[in-house]
Design an enzyme around this catalytic site. Structure first.
Site, PDB file in Angstrom:
ATOM      1  N   ILE A   1       0.829  -1.207   0.000  1.00  0.00           N
ATOM      2  CA  ILE A   1       0.000   0.000   0.000  1.00  0.00           C
ATOM      3  C   ILE A   1       0.865   1.259   0.000  1.00  0.00           C
ATOM      4  O   ILE A   1       0.577   2.218  -0.720  1.00  0.00           O
ATOM      5  CB  ILE A   1      -0.996  -0.008   1.180  1.00  0.00           C
ATOM      6  CG1 ILE A   1      -1.947  -1.208   1.070  1.00  0.00           C
ATOM      7  CG2 ILE A   1      -1.791   1.299   1.235  1.00  0.00           C
ATOM      8  CD1 ILE A   1      -2.763  -1.275  -0.216  1.00  0.00           C
TER       9      ILE A   1
ATOM     10  N   ARG B   1     -10.544 -16.263   0.476  1.00  0.00           N
ATOM     11  CA  ARG B   1      -9.269 -15.897  -0.126  1.00  0.00           C
ATOM     12  C   ARG B   1      -8.987 -16.880  -1.270  1.00  0.00           C
ATOM     13  O   ARG B   1      -9.030 -18.090  -1.067  1.00  0.00           O
ATOM     14  CB  ARG B   1      -8.147 -15.940   0.916  1.00  0.00           C
ATOM     15  CG  ARG B   1      -8.236 -14.848   1.989  1.00  0.00           C
ATOM     16  CD  ARG B   1      -8.065 -13.474   1.357  1.00  0.00           C
ATOM     17  NE  ARG B   1      -8.125 -12.397   2.332  1.00  0.00           N
ATOM     18  CZ  ARG B   1      -7.056 -11.806   2.864  1.00  0.00           C
ATOM     19  NH1 ARG B   1      -5.838 -12.206   2.544  1.00  0.00           N
ATOM     20  NH2 ARG B   1      -7.204 -10.819   3.718  1.00  0.00           N
TER      21      ARG B   1
ATOM     22  N   THR C   1      -3.129 -11.702  -0.018  1.00  0.00           N
ATOM     23  CA  THR C   1      -2.373 -10.555   0.486  1.00  0.00           C
ATOM     24  C   THR C   1      -1.133 -11.065   1.213  1.00  0.00           C
ATOM     25  O   THR C   1      -0.969 -12.265   1.425  1.00  0.00           O
ATOM     26  CB  THR C   1      -3.210  -9.687   1.450  1.00  0.00           C
ATOM     27  OG1 THR C   1      -3.589 -10.484   2.576  1.00  0.00           O
ATOM     28  CG2 THR C   1      -4.455  -9.141   0.762  1.00  0.00           C
TER      29      THR C   1
ATOM     30  N   LYS D   1      12.378   2.600  13.433  1.00  0.00           N
ATOM     31  CA  LYS D   1      11.376   1.625  13.873  1.00  0.00           C
ATOM     32  C   LYS D   1      10.341   2.262  14.792  1.00  0.00           C
ATOM     33  O   LYS D   1       9.238   1.748  14.933  1.00  0.00           O
ATOM     34  CB  LYS D   1      12.058   0.463  14.609  1.00  0.00           C
ATOM     35  CG  LYS D   1      12.815  -0.479  13.693  1.00  0.00           C
ATOM     36  CD  LYS D   1      13.356  -1.680  14.463  1.00  0.00           C
ATOM     37  CE  LYS D   1      14.102  -2.617  13.519  1.00  0.00           C
ATOM     38  NZ  LYS D   1      14.677  -3.774  14.237  1.00  0.00           N
TER      39      LYS D   1
ATOM     40  N   GLY E   1     -14.135  -7.872   8.707  1.00  0.00           N
ATOM     41  CA  GLY E   1     -15.008  -6.940   9.418  1.00  0.00           C
ATOM     42  C   GLY E   1     -15.595  -5.881   8.506  1.00  0.00           C
ATOM     43  O   GLY E   1     -16.239  -4.938   8.964  1.00  0.00           O
TER      44      GLY E   1
ATOM     45  N   SER F   1     -11.126  -0.314   5.241  1.00  0.00           N
ATOM     46  CA  SER F   1     -10.459  -1.365   4.467  1.00  0.00           C
ATOM     47  C   SER F   1     -10.818  -1.243   2.995  1.00  0.00           C
ATOM     48  O   SER F   1     -11.761  -0.535   2.621  1.00  0.00           O
ATOM     49  CB  SER F   1     -10.884  -2.748   4.972  1.00  0.00           C
ATOM     50  OG  SER F   1     -12.217  -3.032   4.557  1.00  0.00           O
ATOM     51  N   CYS F   2     -10.068  -1.961   2.154  1.00  0.00           N
ATOM     52  CA  CYS F   2     -10.366  -1.952   0.720  1.00  0.00           C
ATOM     53  C   CYS F   2     -11.766  -2.489   0.463  1.00  0.00           C
ATOM     54  O   CYS F   2     -12.502  -1.965  -0.387  1.00  0.00           O
ATOM     55  CB  CYS F   2      -9.330  -2.775  -0.037  1.00  0.00           C
ATOM     56  SG  CYS F   2      -9.085  -4.451   0.594  1.00  0.00           S
ATOM     57  N   THR F   3     -12.167  -3.509   1.220  1.00  0.00           N
ATOM     58  CA  THR F   3     -13.488  -4.109   1.014  1.00  0.00           C
ATOM     59  C   THR F   3     -14.599  -3.167   1.462  1.00  0.00           C
ATOM     60  O   THR F   3     -15.635  -3.049   0.792  1.00  0.00           O
ATOM     61  CB  THR F   3     -13.574  -5.463   1.746  1.00  0.00           C
ATOM     62  OG1 THR F   3     -12.502  -6.307   1.302  1.00  0.00           O
ATOM     63  CG2 THR F   3     -14.893  -6.157   1.471  1.00  0.00           C
TER      64      THR F   3
ATOM     65  N   ASP G   1      10.906   3.572   6.360  1.00  0.00           N
ATOM     66  CA  ASP G   1      10.845   2.112   6.446  1.00  0.00           C
ATOM     67  C   ASP G   1      12.175   1.600   6.976  1.00  0.00           C
ATOM     68  O   ASP G   1      13.203   1.759   6.324  1.00  0.00           O
ATOM     69  CB  ASP G   1      10.541   1.482   5.083  1.00  0.00           C
ATOM     70  CG  ASP G   1      10.046   0.047   5.232  1.00  0.00           C
ATOM     71  OD1 ASP G   1      10.752  -0.759   5.890  1.00  0.00           O
ATOM     72  OD2 ASP G   1       8.956  -0.269   4.719  1.00  0.00           O
TER      73      ASP G   1
END
Length: 341
Positions: free
Chosen positions: A14, A240, A188, A85, A218, A157-159, A35
């Site tokens: 992402i 999935r 994923t 971190k 969810g 979320s994407c969904t 990162d």
């Protein structure tokens, strides 16, 4: 008005696609990436080459601790790279990164994500569902954003981003009594390439390339947070499946007002061409999943795949690029928040 300055924490699927979307949309300026697990030369490689979305159609290089991302006809992005971190230790303020995309998948609560504010960020957008941060779905409830109180928000979320626009259109026009959602979802990074132990349900650890795996989500319940009048009326689950990208929502609902499938298609098409343009799309073509790789919409209604048992009981189908469509909404949400101060 100048563009919003954006930092990205976590340069995974992402994080990288938010940067691609930012370059393509040209509505925000990415000024920093953090990162701790990826060196800057590796960042160049990971951003340039993508097995799913193809090679970046521009140039990406580095100069010292800056990534340089350029594409013809678009603004160039000079991006400071941090390797911390601890989110509280990232000096977002030093590069004026007012908006931080929290895309590690680790810091998804308000408390954890608000650590970015200590480094100078003004707003944090979590690119995942959150247990306690307010969730905003662009095109559905983003206008409820409260600038004075919402310093850490979730892009859901994407969904949920696929389901909520469709559920809103159907509920606004016909009323939803209750419904069940199934998402047939691409693999994923949390899944295993071969059978291995899983921290949650045992079958989550089975080989992603070999199996159709029933899983929890969810996303449907989250629609109740985004559209309060649907709270308690929707729930769902996932399968999935062994494809790398693009998922599809099957929403089966009982309607308050009877509606023919033509009635439903008309209102969805009107929304896709009107108030939800760019978020919701509509197709009558005989499409399959790969037709939607790199599609920037949240939800593409598949008119030909929908079925009706009777005028009060229907199954609706909508596709989404669970990576790229979602990443575009992250950029859109930042753009909207920036206009609100």
């Amino acid at each position: 008005m100048s563009k919003a300055n954006v930092g990205i924490n976590g340069f995974g699927r992402i994080g990288r696609l938010v940067l691609r979307a930012a370059v393509e949309k040209d509505t925000v300026q990415v000024v920093a990436v953090n990162d701790p697990f990826i060196t800057i030369d590796y960042m160049v490689y990971l951003f340039k080459y993508d097995s799913t979305h193809g090679q970046f159609k521009g140039t990406v290089t580095y100069d010292g601790d800056f990534l340089i991302v350029q594409k013809d006809g678009k603004s160039s992005h000079k991006i400071k790279v941090f390797n911390s971190k601890d989110p509280a230790a990232i000096a977002w303020g030093s590069v004026k990164a007012d908006f931080v995309v929290e895309s590690t998948g680790v810091f998804t609560t308000k408390e954890k994500a608000s650590a970015h504010l200590q480094g100078g960020a003004k707003k944090v957008i979590i690119s995942a569902p959150s247990a306690d941060a307010p969730m905003y779905v662009v095109g559905v409830n983003h206008e409820k954003y409260d600038a004075s109180n919402d310093h850490v928000v979730s892009n859901a979320s994407c969904t949920t981003n696929c389901l909520a626009p469709l559920a809103k259109v159907i509920n606004d026009n016909f009323g939803i009594i209750e419904g069940l959602m199934t998402t047939v979802h691409a693999v994923t990074a949390t899944q295993k390439t071969v059978d291995g132990p899983s921290g949650k349900l045992w079958r989550d650890g089975r080989g992603a390339g070999q199996n159709i795996i029933p899983a929890s989500t969810g996303a449907a319940k989250a629609v109740g947070k985004v559209i309060p009048e649907l709270n308690g009326k929707l729930t769902g689950m996932a399968f999935r499946v062994p494809t790398p990208d693009v998922s599809v929502v099957d929403l089966t609902v009982r309607l308050e007002k009877p509606a023919s499938m033509d009635d439903i298609k008309k209102v969805v098409k009107a929304a896709a061409d009107g108030p939800m343009k760019g978020i919701l799309a509509y197709t009558e073509d005989q499409v399959v999943s790969t037709d939607f790789v790199s599609d920037p919409h949240s939800s593409i209604f598949d008119a030909g795949a929908c079925i009706s048992l009777n005028p009060n009981f229907v199954k609706l189908v909508s596709w989404y690029d669970n990576e790229y469509g979602y990443s575009n909404r992250v950029v859109d949400l930042i753009g909207y928040i920036a206009t609100r101060g």
